[in-house]
Every structure is written in structure tokens, then in C-alpha cells.
Design a protein around this motif. Structure first.
Motif, PDB file in Angstrom:
ATOM      1  N   VAL A  69     -36.327 -48.671  14.109  1.00  0.00           N
ATOM      2  CA  VAL A  69     -35.004 -49.134  13.126  1.00  0.00           C
ATOM      3  C   VAL A  69     -35.709 -49.572  11.885  1.00  0.00           C
ATOM      4  N   ALA A  70     -36.493 -50.811  12.057  1.00  0.00           N
ATOM      5  CA  ALA A  70     -36.849 -51.510  11.135  1.00  0.00           C
ATOM      6  C   ALA A  70     -37.724 -50.698   9.943  1.00  0.00           C
ATOM      7  N   VAL A  71     -38.747 -49.880  10.525  1.00  0.00           N
ATOM      8  CA  VAL A  71     -39.440 -49.178   9.632  1.00  0.00           C
ATOM      9  C   VAL A  71     -38.650 -48.304   9.007  1.00  0.00           C
ATOM     10  N   ARG A  72     -37.650 -47.488   9.594  1.00  0.00           N
ATOM     11  CA  ARG A  72     -36.802 -46.543   8.914  1.00  0.00           C
ATOM     12  C   ARG A  72     -36.116 -47.177   7.912  1.00  0.00           C
ATOM     13  N   PHE A  73     -35.611 -48.321   7.846  1.00  0.00           N
ATOM     14  CA  PHE A  73     -34.698 -48.865   6.753  1.00  0.00           C
ATOM     15  C   PHE A  73     -35.583 -49.531   5.924  1.00  0.00           C
TER      16      PHE A  73
END
Length: 287
Positions: free
Chosen positions: A156-160
Motif C-alpha cells: 500500500v505504501a509503495v502504491r501511494f
């Protein structure tokens, strides 16, 4: 400021992980371990000065800096084996361990499993899971540590955040600092570049995601179960007494230093004060 000519860059492959580190100077060994979002480059002001009296080893943790980015193995136990391999390669024992930020996890665990090769343990702006780290997970009116929860979900963190590395670090270095301009523009650009490389964000976030593996590791340590002299260092506007409070449960008679005029970014904000705190602690034990 660049690296002193005393330092040499070296590489070591450990269990298929390519580790980068620097080594320079001679004397008692000091191992300086960085946190996030920095890497070994962080330590230059401290490391350069220490080579006048000590042998200094400055690694890049797996997933960060010049080291490779493996898919697994970011827990404190595994990363401590990376550090052990570097110390073995450099024929270094009786080491002064210094862990800053998330670099405090592997250094603390190394001191627990191999106390015979550790002279001292210093935690800078860090308390292990079970001893204060999880405090940052709790929402507060001024929730400056929200990222500790967010980064535990790397997908999630990388995606955002991918493509937003500059914005992330602008927020990072602005918050929790006594001097929000202590990180120079040149250093800022270097840290951004490191996170922009393929896998760079994930490599850092995986160290935060390992908190759920690290918590039982640290909770299994008996009270005062690390028989090593210790020092906890916090910034006046950072963690303050948190590192020493944690060490007083893990070790016996931990010393405490709170650096005036510093937030979380102590190495950039007050390098001379941190250098003095470290060397005073080490020399006092040698008397």
C-alpha cells in the motif's frame, strides 16, 4: 562534506544479499548503523571525526543505500547476521554498537545474541518494539509518527508514495526537527535519489513491516538480559528519554543523554554534541 580519505568502500555477499559498507581508521571498532530515510551517508560528520581514534565501520542495511534489495529477511535477527558477517570480514570484536532510528533494532538484537563481542550499545532516537516503538502507532492530536503504521504495509505504501519521494522527504525532514533546514539540499537530493531507484521505497518500508516479527524477538529477552553497558540518546524535540527508558529495561544502569536543540535528526542537527556524547561514554568506560 564527503567521506574522509581514510574510508574505503567494500562489498560482502551474505546469503545472496550484496552488502555495501565503508571502513576506515584504526583502534577499537565502532559500528554506526543508519535509519530511514537515510543510509550510510548520514554518518559522515561523526564517522570522519572518529577515524582519528577508532576503527569505524558504516554499513548500508539490506534494502537501502548501496546494498541490494532482497524480498525478505528484514527482521532484526536476520539483519543482525548481516552485521555479524561484516564484523567477521573485518576481524572486529569488542565493538561499540550505535543504532540510529530503525537501525537500533538489529544492533540491539546483536548485543543480545553476541554480548561477548560488544563493548557498548547506544540507541539514538529509537526504542525497540515492546519497549516504546509501538507508541508511535497511536493516533494523537499531533500524530507525527503516522508513517510507522503506514509503512508496515509496503504494498500500500509503495502504491501511494512511488513518484512522491521528494514530497515524502520534504515532510519527513520538516517534521520532528528543531532545525528543519539542518539537512542540506545536496544531502536531501541524494536521499531522494536513493528512494527513487527501483525498489528503493520498498527496501526501506520492509524494515518497518518487520515490526511484527521483531516484537516477539524483543519480548523474549529477559529483563536486563543484555549484559552490555548502554547509552540512550534522544533529541530535546525528539524522543528525549525514550531510548534510555527502553535500555533500562533491557540492560542494567543505562546512561541517558538528551541533546539540546535537536529533534529526531540529531546527526544533521547537532553532530558535535552527539560525537561528544558517544566519545565521553566510551572513554569513561575505558578508564
Amino acid at each position: 562534506m564527503s567521506w574522509s580519505p581514510a574510508f574505503a568502500h567494500r562489498r560482502l555477499v551474505v546469503n545472496d544479499v550484496d552488502l555495501h559498507y565503508l571502513v576506515g581508521g584504526s583502534g577499537q571498532t565502532v559500528l554506526l548503523v543508519h535509519g530511514f530515510p537515510q543510509h550510510s551517508w548520514l554518518w559522515r560528520p561523526i564517522a570522519n571525526a572518529l577515524t582519528n581514534e577508532f576503527k569505524v565501520i558504516v554499513p548500508d542495511l539490506r534494502g537501502m543505500g548501496g546494498s541490494s534489495i532482497p524480498p525478505t529477511g528484514y527482521d532484526a535477527q536476520t539483519v543482525s547476521t548481516d552485521l555479524t558477517a561484516i564484523l567477521d570480514a573485518e576481524h572486529s570484536d569488542h565493538v561499540h554498537l550505535v543504532g540510529y532510528d530503525i537501525g537500533g533494532a538489529c544492533t540491539t538484537y546483536l548485543a543480545y545474541v553476541q554480548p561477548e563481542r560488544v563493548r557498548t550499545l547506544t540507541l539514538v532516537e529509537y526504542a525497540p518494539p515492546g519497549y516504546g516503538f509501538e507508541y508511535g502507532f497511536q493516533p494523537t492530536p499531533n500524530w507525527q509518527s503516522w508513517q510507522l503504521s503506514f509503512f508496515t504495509q509496503p504494498d500500500v505504501a509503495v502504491r501511494f508514495l512511488q513518484g512522491q519521494e521528494r514530497e515524502l522527504l520534504s515532510w519527513y525532514f520538516w517534521h520532528w526537527a528543531a532545525n528543519p533546514h539542518a539537512v542540506t539540499q545536496a544531502d536531501f537530493e541524494l536521499y531522494v535519489r536513493e528512494l527513487q531507484k527501483p525498489g528503493g521505497l520498498r527496501g526501506g518500508f520492509e524494515h518497518f513491516a518487520a515490526v511484527f516479527e521483531n516484537q516477539p524477538l524483543f519480548q523474549a529477552i529477559p529483563p536486563h538480559g543484555i549484559p552490555v553497558p548502554s547509552l540512550g540518546v534522544g533529541g530535546e524535540y525528539g524522543t528525549q528519554a525514550f531510548p534510555a527508558n527502553a535500555l533500562n529495561q533491557l540492560t542494567t544502569g543505562a546512561e541517558q543523554v538528551v541533546i539540546p536543540g535537536a529533534g529526531h535528526w540529531i546527526v544533521e542537527e547537532q553532530p558535535e554534541a552527539l560525537l561528544a556524547a558517544l566519545t565521553d561514554f566510551w572513554r569513561k568506560l575505558s578508564q
